[in-house]
Motif scaffolding. Structure first.
Motif, PDB file in Angstrom:
ATOM      1  N   TYR A  18       8.405  97.424  28.232  1.00  0.00           N
ATOM      2  CA  TYR A  18       9.189  99.451  28.439  1.00  0.00           C
ATOM      3  C   TYR A  18      10.878  98.515  28.741  1.00  0.00           C
ATOM      4  O   TYR A  18      11.800  99.391  27.829  1.00  0.00           O
ATOM      5  CB  TYR A  18       8.339 100.359  29.425  1.00  0.00           C
ATOM      6  CG  TYR A  18       7.416 100.243  29.077  1.00  0.00           C
ATOM      7  CD1 TYR A  18       7.153 100.239  27.743  1.00  0.00           C
ATOM      8  CD2 TYR A  18       6.514 101.084  30.067  1.00  0.00           C
ATOM      9  CE1 TYR A  18       5.377 100.433  28.144  1.00  0.00           C
ATOM     10  CE2 TYR A  18       5.296 101.487  30.396  1.00  0.00           C
ATOM     11  CZ  TYR A  18       4.545 101.232  28.835  1.00  0.00           C
ATOM     12  OH  TYR A  18       3.526 101.382  28.758  1.00  0.00           O
ATOM     13  N   LEU A  19      11.030  97.599  29.402  1.00  0.00           N
ATOM     14  CA  LEU A  19      12.667  97.331  30.118  1.00  0.00           C
ATOM     15  C   LEU A  19      12.864  96.837  28.941  1.00  0.00           C
ATOM     16  O   LEU A  19      14.169  97.299  28.683  1.00  0.00           O
ATOM     17  CB  LEU A  19      11.898  96.994  31.666  1.00  0.00           C
ATOM     18  CG  LEU A  19      11.870  97.615  32.567  1.00  0.00           C
ATOM     19  CD1 LEU A  19      11.670  96.749  33.585  1.00  0.00           C
ATOM     20  CD2 LEU A  19      12.727  98.729  32.902  1.00  0.00           C
ATOM     21  N   TRP A  20      12.387  95.438  27.764  1.00  0.00           N
ATOM     22  CA  TRP A  20      12.736  94.827  27.082  1.00  0.00           C
ATOM     23  C   TRP A  20      13.637  95.761  26.081  1.00  0.00           C
ATOM     24  O   TRP A  20      14.417  95.758  25.323  1.00  0.00           O
ATOM     25  CB  TRP A  20      12.189  93.942  27.354  1.00  0.00           C
ATOM     26  CG  TRP A  20      12.233  92.777  25.447  1.00  0.00           C
ATOM     27  CD1 TRP A  20      13.798  92.071  25.696  1.00  0.00           C
ATOM     28  CD2 TRP A  20      11.998  93.370  24.177  1.00  0.00           C
ATOM     29  NE1 TRP A  20      13.920  91.773  24.462  1.00  0.00           N
ATOM     30  CE2 TRP A  20      12.402  92.653  23.447  1.00  0.00           C
ATOM     31  CE3 TRP A  20      11.524  94.215  23.240  1.00  0.00           C
ATOM     32  CZ2 TRP A  20      12.761  92.494  21.727  1.00  0.00           C
ATOM     33  CZ3 TRP A  20      11.173  94.243  22.387  1.00  0.00           C
ATOM     34  CH2 TRP A  20      11.930  93.606  21.703  1.00  0.00           C
ATOM     35  N   TRP A  24      17.765  97.063  24.811  1.00  0.00           N
ATOM     36  CA  TRP A  24      17.612  96.114  22.738  1.00  0.00           C
ATOM     37  C   TRP A  24      17.979  97.264  22.322  1.00  0.00           C
ATOM     38  O   TRP A  24      18.832  97.276  21.244  1.00  0.00           O
ATOM     39  CB  TRP A  24      15.861  95.685  22.578  1.00  0.00           C
ATOM     40  CG  TRP A  24      16.129  95.671  20.947  1.00  0.00           C
ATOM     41  CD1 TRP A  24      16.422  95.255  20.074  1.00  0.00           C
ATOM     42  CD2 TRP A  24      14.718  97.394  20.148  1.00  0.00           C
ATOM     43  NE1 TRP A  24      16.532  95.524  18.912  1.00  0.00           N
ATOM     44  CE2 TRP A  24      15.371  97.056  18.909  1.00  0.00           C
ATOM     45  CE3 TRP A  24      14.758  98.128  20.947  1.00  0.00           C
ATOM     46  CZ2 TRP A  24      15.578  97.336  17.756  1.00  0.00           C
ATOM     47  CZ3 TRP A  24      14.190  98.909  19.211  1.00  0.00           C
ATOM     48  CH2 TRP A  24      14.983  98.662  18.133  1.00  0.00           C
ATOM     49  N   ALA A  25      17.342  98.580  22.611  1.00  0.00           N
ATOM     50  CA  ALA A  25      17.974  99.712  22.717  1.00  0.00           C
ATOM     51  C   ALA A  25      18.695 100.855  23.256  1.00  0.00           C
ATOM     52  O   ALA A  25      19.174 102.225  23.161  1.00  0.00           O
ATOM     53  CB  ALA A  25      16.764 100.990  22.764  1.00  0.00           C
ATOM     54  N   ALA A  44       7.625 106.566  13.431  1.00  0.00           N
ATOM     55  CA  ALA A  44       7.572 106.458  14.723  1.00  0.00           C
ATOM     56  C   ALA A  44       8.030 106.974  15.097  1.00  0.00           C
ATOM     57  O   ALA A  44       8.043 107.532  16.763  1.00  0.00           O
ATOM     58  CB  ALA A  44       8.664 105.163  14.732  1.00  0.00           C
ATOM     59  N   ASN A  45       8.760 108.520  14.714  1.00  0.00           N
ATOM     60  CA  ASN A  45       8.901 109.821  15.200  1.00  0.00           C
ATOM     61  C   ASN A  45       7.452 110.713  15.880  1.00  0.00           C
ATOM     62  O   ASN A  45       7.764 110.901  16.974  1.00  0.00           O
ATOM     63  CB  ASN A  45       9.828 110.355  14.785  1.00  0.00           C
ATOM     64  CG  ASN A  45      10.576 111.856  15.315  1.00  0.00           C
ATOM     65  OD1 ASN A  45      11.025 111.358  16.571  1.00  0.00           O
ATOM     66  ND2 ASN A  45      10.270 112.696  14.810  1.00  0.00           N
ATOM     67  N   GLY A  46       6.541 110.454  14.947  1.00  0.00           N
ATOM     68  CA  GLY A  46       5.258 111.305  15.001  1.00  0.00           C
ATOM     69  C   GLY A  46       4.434 110.382  16.397  1.00  0.00           C
ATOM     70  O   GLY A  46       4.268 110.980  16.593  1.00  0.00           O
ATOM     71  N   ALA A  47       4.528 109.201  16.470  1.00  0.00           N
ATOM     72  CA  ALA A  47       4.100 108.656  18.013  1.00  0.00           C
ATOM     73  C   ALA A  47       5.300 108.870  18.803  1.00  0.00           C
ATOM     74  O   ALA A  47       4.429 109.054  20.306  1.00  0.00           O
ATOM     75  CB  ALA A  47       4.472 106.907  17.306  1.00  0.00           C
ATOM     76  N   THR A 175      13.131 106.657  23.026  1.00  0.00           N
ATOM     77  CA  THR A 175      11.776 106.858  21.642  1.00  0.00           C
ATOM     78  C   THR A 175      10.988 105.533  21.248  1.00  0.00           C
ATOM     79  O   THR A 175       9.731 105.837  21.391  1.00  0.00           O
ATOM     80  CB  THR A 175      12.675 106.793  20.391  1.00  0.00           C
ATOM     81  OG1 THR A 175      13.567 108.337  20.631  1.00  0.00           O
ATOM     82  CG2 THR A 175      11.704 107.417  18.948  1.00  0.00           C
ATOM     83  N   TRP A 176      11.818 104.301  21.575  1.00  0.00           N
ATOM     84  CA  TRP A 176      11.003 103.216  20.721  1.00  0.00           C
ATOM     85  C   TRP A 176      10.275 102.752  22.323  1.00  0.00           C
ATOM     86  O   TRP A 176       9.472 102.405  22.069  1.00  0.00           O
ATOM     87  CB  TRP A 176      12.021 102.238  20.791  1.00  0.00           C
ATOM     88  CG  TRP A 176      12.414 102.527  19.138  1.00  0.00           C
ATOM     89  CD1 TRP A 176      13.683 102.660  19.008  1.00  0.00           C
ATOM     90  CD2 TRP A 176      12.286 102.040  18.187  1.00  0.00           C
ATOM     91  NE1 TRP A 176      13.878 102.818  17.563  1.00  0.00           N
ATOM     92  CE2 TRP A 176      13.142 102.414  16.788  1.00  0.00           C
ATOM     93  CE3 TRP A 176      10.451 101.887  17.427  1.00  0.00           C
ATOM     94  CZ2 TRP A 176      12.378 102.746  15.575  1.00  0.00           C
ATOM     95  CZ3 TRP A 176      10.790 101.781  16.183  1.00  0.00           C
ATOM     96  CH2 TRP A 176      11.565 102.108  15.212  1.00  0.00           C
TER      97      TRP A 176
END
Lengths: 563, 101
Positions: A18-20, A24-25, A44-47, A175-176
């Motif tokens: 998660y931190l990575w 990245w984002a 991806a938005n659905g997830a 989000t990611w």
């Protein structure tokens, strides 16, 4: 390797991941910060919606809760999925076309009033704040149960992780990370449910096993023998009227929750907003159709394994003694006959906390220690992802709607980004404080969040899109009456938990309980909005044009590029 | 904001069709969840459905499957409607290529 060590390793790996992603984002502008640049793919938005939506409580408590409610558990199953039909058909495409950053953004612009904007922003902050307190507590509880650390330490670790990716990456980071968190939580849930389903029925797909195996009926018969509720029969846990009202309030509330609605701003097009709804309901339903099956199998198995056994036999079961230590599972041979019996009165000798239904299943079903570790990671993923989404909704209402749109419309891009980051930090600290010092009524706050969202934001947005004649006066009065009515009703009905009165000041509103009263609040909002708007001036010409504009998908790119 | 102020016939027809679709889907939504799942739950409890009763299956499985179907139907039908009325979005990359989808 012990289960604790393995759990620690799995949690460390997922957290590092998660931190990575957060690093990245990371983002440099407010558009990236608030709506992830509007560039998230629909799937991806659905997830992310699914992870945003499914809290620590959905993951840990829901199957257990349903297993104690029987048929009536449908209020959560239908209530928390059916809202997505309303959201996708009635709100998401139009809000995406309108294309700004927050829910108060739309309400303030559509009703050409900064007062209405401020009310919507405060409602957003209040709804999200009540909800997030429980999430932070959830993070602490999962840590303490699986790793035997103090709840406070668990809350601090959770705060640090959320603060890291939310402050750096804003909505994009969130989000990611949520996409990753969804994957962890759903895998953990499905493996667990599939395993116990296969063990009892021989069918590894829980949904099919529930439908075809007849175990729901066997649990019903077992419960009748013990004098417990008839599991499969409707309206044993609450009245039919309440099942109706609570389901409706949860559906409307779902569609009005700001942290869910804003997720639809993060995709590129109106079409992608609709398809986000498709993916979201599919991803959510994976868990929500599994939960009732898991509830039936786990409860049947627990009763069957424990009831009518001697104390010595139960003490020999490894998981039973382990969960007895946590206090979630209690047995006491009250009548001294050496045998433990379940009954429906004070002679009952076995008490099962609803949370044990999910948490103990991997051990009961004798799954590998790896799965137990995965369930811990899944519970954390569920709680953290929901907390992050709520913190984002809360801080954007404060930094975007109140600071930028109302107080400092001339603020520069750098100032705005700085304020956005500071406000999310403040939100994390406040949420953490509530997590460590939970208000006595933390269990009641879900009724507040859904009831208030149903009675305030949902009707205002819906009418803003579908009723061109709806004006500032109508919407503002509607929101005000809906909020005050629902708030007062919940406080009166839950006064023992909130003020510590001996009895509720009000038992129910014509038979409707605190969880369901939001549906009455929503109805009141609609009625008041209609009559007030029809007796006052119509909205200005340019607002009516704005409504026409958001009804058509084309031109979505320009609608959001001028900020 | 938009430069075209008056509402075209095309816009009106598109909106009418959209409203018609939403109405049908929401009627199904209400019938399945509130009528099938709750109002008729007691009579439906006497009807067996494989290993469970019909009301139990609708309330805890079937209604959710119907919700999925409703949302998919809406997304698919609206994709078609957008193209029919030429209101679908043109992506920036397509504009650069000069393609009109």
């Amino acid at each position: 390797m012990s289960v604790e060590t393995l759990t620690l390793i799995i949690i460390a790996i997922t957290f590092a991941f998660y931190l990575w992603i957060g690093w990245w984002a990371r983002v440099r502008d407010t558009k990236g910060f608030y709506v992830a640049g509007g560039e998230i793919p629909a799937i991806a938005n659905g997830a992310a919606i699914a992870a945003d939506w499914m809290s620590g409580a959905s993951f840990i408590s829901m199957a257990g809760l349903i297993s104690f409610m029987g048929f009536d558990g449908t209020v959560y199953l239908m209530g928390w999925t059916g809202g997505y039909v309303l959201l996708t058909l009635l709100l998401a495409p139009y809000l995406r076309k309108y294309g700004k950053y927050t829910v108060p953004d739309f309400i303030g612009d559509r009703y050409y009033s900064n007062k209405t904007r401020a009310v919507a922003a405060l409602a957003t902050i209040f709804i999200s704040m009540t909800y997030v307190a429980g999430q932070m507590r959830g993070v602490g509880i999962v840590f303490s149960r699986f790793l035997q650390v103090d709840i406070t330490v668990g809350v601090f670790i959770g705060m640090a992780i959320v603060a890291f990716f939310a402050i750096l990456g804003g909505m994009k980071g969130i989000t990611w990370t949520q996409v990753a968190q969804y994957s962890v939580l759903i895998i953990a849930y499905l493996i667990t449910a599939g395993a116990i389903s296969a063990m009892l029925t021989g069918i590894p797909v829980p949904q099919l096993a529930l439908t075809f195996s007849g175990f729901a009926q066997r649990l019903t018969d077992l419960q009748i023998d013990l004098g417990l509720m008839e599991y499969i029969k409707p309206f044993q846990y609450m009245s039919g009227l309440n099942v109706f009202a609570v389901t409706l309030a949860l559906m409307i509330g779902t569609a009005g929750l700001p942290h869910v609605i804003v997720r639809f701003y993060t995709v590129k097009t109106v079409r992608a907003a609709r398809w986000s709804g498709v993916w979201a309901i599919i991803f959510i339903s994976l868990l929500y159709t599994t939960a009732p099956a898991l509830g039936v199998f786990a409860k049947y198995n627990l009763i069957n394994t424990l009831n009518n056994r001697t104390v010595a036999e139960v003490q020999e079961i490894e998981w039973a003694s382990k969960w007895a230590e946590t206090g979630l599972f209690k047995f006491e041979d009250k009548n001294g006959d050496g045998v433990l019996n379940m009954t429906n009165d004070e002679t009952n000798e076995i008490t099962i906390d609803r949370d044990t239904i999910v948490l103990s299943t991997p051990e009961v079903a004798q799954l590998a220690p790896f799965v137990i570790a995965l369930v811990a990671a899944g519970g954390l993923a569920a709680a953290l992802s929901t907390a992050a989404g709520l913190l984002m909704a809360m801080s954007s209402a404060a930094s975007h709607d109140i600071y930028f749109r109302i107080m400092r419309p001339n603020a520069s891009e750098e100032q705005r980004l700085k304020v956005a980051r500071i406000s999310i930090l403040v939100a994390v600290l406040v949420a953490g404080w509530f997590g460590i010092n939970p208000p006595g009524f933390v269990g009641e706050v879900v009724a507040f969040a859904f009831g208030l969202a149903a009675a305030s934001l949902f009707p205002a947005i819906l009418l803003g899109i579908f009723d061109k004649r709806m004006n500032r006066e109508g919407a503002t009065w509607g929101i005000a009456v809906g909020l005050v009515f629902t708030f007062t009703m919940i406080i009166l009905m839950r006064s023992p938990q909130i003020f510590g009165t001996a009895k509720p000041i009000l038992n129910s509103f014509f038979g409707i309980n605190a969880q369901g009263v939001g549906s009455v609040g929503a109805l009141l909002n609609f009625v008041i909005s209609y009559f007030v708007s029809r007796s006052t001036e119509p909205p200005p010409q340019e607002i009516q044009e704005l409504v026409e504009e958001i009804r058509i998908p084309r031109g979505v790119g320009e609608a959001q590029s001028h900020y | 904001m938009s430069k075209t102020k008056e509402i075209t016939e095309q816009q009106k027809a598109y909106w009418r069709k959209n409203m018609g679709l939403i109405r049908i889907l929401l009627i199904i939504w209400a019938l399945v969840s509130y009528v099938g799942g709750i109002i008729l739950a007691i009579p439906f409890s006497n009807i067996p459905f494989f290993g469970v009763t019909l009301s139990f299956w609708i309330a805890q499985q079937g209604s959710i499957l119907v919700f999925i179907a409703l949302i998919i139907t809406y997304a698919v039908r609206m994709d078609k409607l957008d193209r029919e009325y030429d209101f679908h979005e043109i992506k920036l990359t397509d504009q650069k290529k000069g393609a009109s989808l």
